[in-house]
Design a protein around this motif. Structure first.
Motif, PDB file in Angstrom:
ATOM      1  N   ASN A   1       0.852  -1.194   0.000  1.00 19.36           N
ATOM      2  CA  ASN A   1       0.000   0.000   0.000  1.00 19.36           C
ATOM      3  C   ASN A   1       0.880   1.233   0.000  1.00 19.36           C
ATOM      4  O   ASN A   1       1.746   1.381   0.865  1.00 19.36           O
ATOM      5  N   LEU A   2       0.673   2.102  -0.975  1.00 19.56           N
ATOM      6  CA  LEU A   2       1.411   3.359  -1.063  1.00 19.56           C
ATOM      7  C   LEU A   2       0.423   4.519  -1.004  1.00 19.56           C
ATOM      8  O   LEU A   2      -0.487   4.601  -1.827  1.00 19.56           O
ATOM      9  N   GLN A   3       0.609   5.397  -0.042  1.00 22.80           N
ATOM     10  CA  GLN A   3      -0.231   6.585   0.059  1.00 22.80           C
ATOM     11  C   GLN A   3       0.435   7.726  -0.712  1.00 22.80           C
ATOM     12  O   GLN A   3       1.658   7.811  -0.775  1.00 22.80           O
ATOM     13  N   PHE A   4      -0.403   8.593  -1.284  1.00 30.98           N
ATOM     14  CA  PHE A   4       0.124   9.747  -2.004  1.00 30.98           C
ATOM     15  C   PHE A   4      -0.773  10.957  -1.763  1.00 30.98           C
ATOM     16  O   PHE A   4      -1.930  10.825  -1.363  1.00 30.98           O
ATOM     17  N   SER A   5      -0.204  12.133  -1.981  1.00 28.12           N
ATOM     18  CA  SER A   5      -0.963  13.377  -1.845  1.00 28.12           C
ATOM     19  C   SER A   5      -0.701  14.244  -3.074  1.00 28.12           C
ATOM     20  O   SER A   5       0.302  14.074  -3.761  1.00 28.12           O
ATOM     21  N   TYR A   6      -1.615  15.174  -3.325  1.00 28.41           N
ATOM     22  CA  TYR A   6      -1.507  16.042  -4.494  1.00 28.41           C
ATOM     23  C   TYR A   6      -2.482  17.203  -4.365  1.00 28.41           C
ATOM     24  O   TYR A   6      -3.304  17.241  -3.445  1.00 28.41           O
ATOM     25  N   LEU A   7      -2.390  18.138  -5.295  1.00 30.48           N
ATOM     26  CA  LEU A   7      -3.345  19.237  -5.410  1.00 30.48           C
ATOM     27  C   LEU A   7      -4.139  19.008  -6.688  1.00 30.48           C
ATOM     28  O   LEU A   7      -3.554  18.829  -7.758  1.00 30.48           O
ATOM     29  N   ASN A   8      -5.462  19.022  -6.595  1.00 26.70           N
ATOM     30  CA  ASN A   8      -6.259  18.817  -7.804  1.00 26.70           C
ATOM     31  C   ASN A   8      -6.240  20.082  -8.668  1.00 26.70           C
ATOM     32  O   ASN A   8      -5.591  21.072  -8.317  1.00 26.70           O
ATOM     33  N   ASP A   9      -6.946  20.056  -9.781  1.00 29.47           N
ATOM     34  CA  ASP A   9      -6.947  21.171 -10.733  1.00 29.47           C
ATOM     35  C   ASP A   9      -7.450  22.466 -10.100  1.00 29.47           C
ATOM     36  O   ASP A   9      -7.095  23.545 -10.533  1.00 29.47           O
ATOM     37  N   SER A  10      -8.240  22.362  -9.050  1.00 31.75           N
ATOM     38  CA  SER A  10      -8.732  23.542  -8.347  1.00 31.75           C
ATOM     39  C   SER A  10      -7.781  24.020  -7.262  1.00 31.75           C
ATOM     40  O   SER A  10      -8.055  24.985  -6.570  1.00 31.75           O
ATOM     41  N   GLY A  11      -6.663  23.289  -7.078  1.00 35.41           N
ATOM     42  CA  GLY A  11      -5.698  23.668  -6.062  1.00 35.41           C
ATOM     43  C   GLY A  11      -6.023  23.130  -4.677  1.00 35.41           C
ATOM     44  O   GLY A  11      -5.386  23.520  -3.704  1.00 35.41           O
ATOM     45  N   LEU A  12      -7.001  22.236  -4.585  1.00 30.94           N
ATOM     46  CA  LEU A  12      -7.389  21.673  -3.298  1.00 30.94           C
ATOM     47  C   LEU A  12      -6.543  20.447  -2.977  1.00 30.94           C
ATOM     48  O   LEU A  12      -6.291  19.620  -3.852  1.00 30.94           O
ATOM     49  N   PRO A  13      -6.103  20.300  -1.725  1.00 30.88           N
ATOM     50  CA  PRO A  13      -5.309  19.127  -1.358  1.00 30.88           C
ATOM     51  C   PRO A  13      -6.163  17.866  -1.329  1.00 30.88           C
ATOM     52  O   PRO A  13      -7.297  17.881  -0.831  1.00 30.88           O
ATOM     53  N   LYS A  14      -5.615  16.791  -1.874  1.00 30.33           N
ATOM     54  CA  LYS A  14      -6.299  15.500  -1.890  1.00 30.33           C
ATOM     55  C   LYS A  14      -5.271  14.411  -1.641  1.00 30.33           C
ATOM     56  O   LYS A  14      -4.071  14.662  -1.700  1.00 30.33           O
ATOM     57  N   SER A  15      -5.743  13.206  -1.388  1.00 27.97           N
ATOM     58  CA  SER A  15      -4.838  12.088  -1.170  1.00 27.97           C
ATOM     59  C   SER A  15      -5.453  10.820  -1.734  1.00 27.97           C
ATOM     60  O   SER A  15      -6.649  10.775  -2.046  1.00 27.97           O
ATOM     61  N   GLY A  16      -4.623   9.805  -1.866  1.00 26.45           N
ATOM     62  CA  GLY A  16      -5.087   8.531  -2.394  1.00 26.45           C
ATOM     63  C   GLY A  16      -4.158   7.414  -1.969  1.00 26.45           C
ATOM     64  O   GLY A  16      -3.119   7.646  -1.355  1.00 26.45           O
ATOM     65  N   THR A  17      -4.553   6.201  -2.304  1.00 28.30           N
ATOM     66  CA  THR A  17      -3.762   5.012  -1.995  1.00 28.30           C
ATOM     67  C   THR A  17      -3.767   4.106  -3.215  1.00 28.30           C
ATOM     68  O   THR A  17      -4.804   3.931  -3.854  1.00 28.30           O
ATOM     69  N   VAL A  18      -2.624   3.539  -3.519  1.00 33.03           N
ATOM     70  CA  VAL A  18      -2.536   2.505  -4.540  1.00 33.03           C
ATOM     71  C   VAL A  18      -2.112   1.226  -3.837  1.00 33.03           C
ATOM     72  O   VAL A  18      -1.229   1.246  -2.974  1.00 33.03           O
ATOM     73  N   SER A  19      -2.778   0.139  -4.166  1.00 28.14           N
ATOM     74  CA  SER A  19      -2.499  -1.161  -3.539  1.00 28.14           C
ATOM     75  C   SER A  19      -2.121  -2.173  -4.606  1.00 28.14           C
ATOM     76  O   SER A  19      -2.761  -2.234  -5.664  1.00 28.14           O
ATOM     77  N   VAL A  20      -1.101  -2.967  -4.314  1.00 28.05           N
ATOM     78  CA  VAL A  20      -0.667  -4.034  -5.203  1.00 28.05           C
ATOM     79  C   VAL A  20      -0.635  -5.326  -4.379  1.00 28.05           C
ATOM     80  O   VAL A  20       0.182  -5.463  -3.459  1.00 28.05           O
ATOM     81  N   ALA A  21      -1.535  -6.247  -4.715  1.00 31.75           N
ATOM     82  CA  ALA A  21      -1.521  -7.553  -4.062  1.00 31.75           C
ATOM     83  C   ALA A  21      -0.392  -8.374  -4.693  1.00 31.75           C
ATOM     84  O   ALA A  21      -0.197  -8.348  -5.900  1.00 31.75           O
ATOM     85  N   TYR A  22       0.381  -9.086  -3.845  1.00 32.78           N
ATOM     86  CA  TYR A  22       1.507  -9.861  -4.375  1.00 32.78           C
ATOM     87  C   TYR A  22       1.572 -11.229  -3.716  1.00 32.78           C
ATOM     88  O   TYR A  22       1.190 -11.408  -2.565  1.00 32.78           O
ATOM     89  N   THR A  23       2.052 -12.181  -4.505  1.00 31.92           N
ATOM     90  CA  THR A  23       2.302 -13.541  -4.028  1.00 31.92           C
ATOM     91  C   THR A  23       3.577 -14.051  -4.668  1.00 31.92           C
ATOM     92  O   THR A  23       3.732 -13.982  -5.883  1.00 31.92           O
ATOM     93  N   ALA A  24       4.478 -14.536  -3.826  1.00 35.96           N
ATOM     94  CA  ALA A  24       5.710 -15.167  -4.301  1.00 35.96           C
ATOM     95  C   ALA A  24       5.609 -16.640  -3.925  1.00 35.96           C
ATOM     96  O   ALA A  24       5.504 -16.982  -2.751  1.00 35.96           O
ATOM     97  N   GLY A  25       5.598 -17.476  -4.938  1.00 29.87           N
ATOM     98  CA  GLY A  25       5.479 -18.907  -4.703  1.00 29.87           C
ATOM     99  C   GLY A  25       6.802 -19.617  -4.909  1.00 29.87           C
ATOM    100  O   GLY A  25       7.777 -19.017  -5.346  1.00 29.87           O
ATOM    101  N   PRO A  26       6.819 -20.899  -4.598  1.00 29.00           N
ATOM    102  CA  PRO A  26       8.059 -21.673  -4.750  1.00 29.00           C
ATOM    103  C   PRO A  26       8.459 -21.830  -6.212  1.00 29.00           C
ATOM    104  O   PRO A  26       7.706 -21.675  -7.105  1.00 29.00           O
TER     105      PRO A  26
END
Length: 150
Positions: free
Chosen positions: A125-150
């Motif tokens: 899970n990676l959180q991020f922040s930014y300013l939208n086109d209106s200049g308002l602060p916003k945030s989000g999360t990107v998630s990557v499910a992972y599996t390492a097998g034998p």
């Protein structure tokens, strides 16, 4: 006068006017009104693989592409998750990541590597922040499910 834009844009409205001064002379002039219509856009983060399925003791490159959901620019994107303390097996070349402008066609890409030493699974899970086109602060999360097998 009403301004009701249906899309983002900017410009200047020039209005001409005429009047008579206190001496009765006809005069004219113009006034320029600058305008800008913005949007409440969002940054969307898209991993190159999700879920990520790999063999243990291998190395796989994963990219996360950041774009806006409406094509209008957002700004000041930064990853707020500490990139130097990712889960075991995950890494990146930089300890900081950011982009000054994000849009469709000018997206930003974060490069990651997943190199598990043993069988493992979880979600990055990676959180991020930014300013939208209106200049308002916003945030989000990107998630990557992972599996390492034998």
């Amino acid at each position: 006068m009403t301004y009701a834009p249906t899309t983002a844009g900017s410009g200047s409205l020039t209005l001409g006017y005429s009047y008579k001064n206190n001496a009765g002379e006809a005069k004219t002039g113009t006034v320029n009104i600058a305008y800008r219509a913005t949007t409440d856009d969002n940054i969307v983060a898209t991993p190159s693989a999700n879920p990520l399925l790999v063999s243990a003791v291998s190395s796989t490159n994963v990219t996360v592409t950041f774009t806006t959901d409406d094509g209008n620019a957002a700004s000041a994107l930064s990853i707020t998750t500490a990139l130097n303390s990712l889960p075991a097996g995950w890494g990146t070349a930089s300890t900081g990541f950011g982009c000054s402008v994000v849009s469709v066609g000018t997206g930003c890409v974060l490069s990651l590597v997943y190199a598990p030493m043993m069988a493992d699974s979880g979600t990055l899970n990676l959180q991020f922040s930014y300013l939208n086109d209106s200049g308002l602060p916003k945030s989000g999360t990107v998630s990557v499910a992972y599996t390492a097998g034998p």
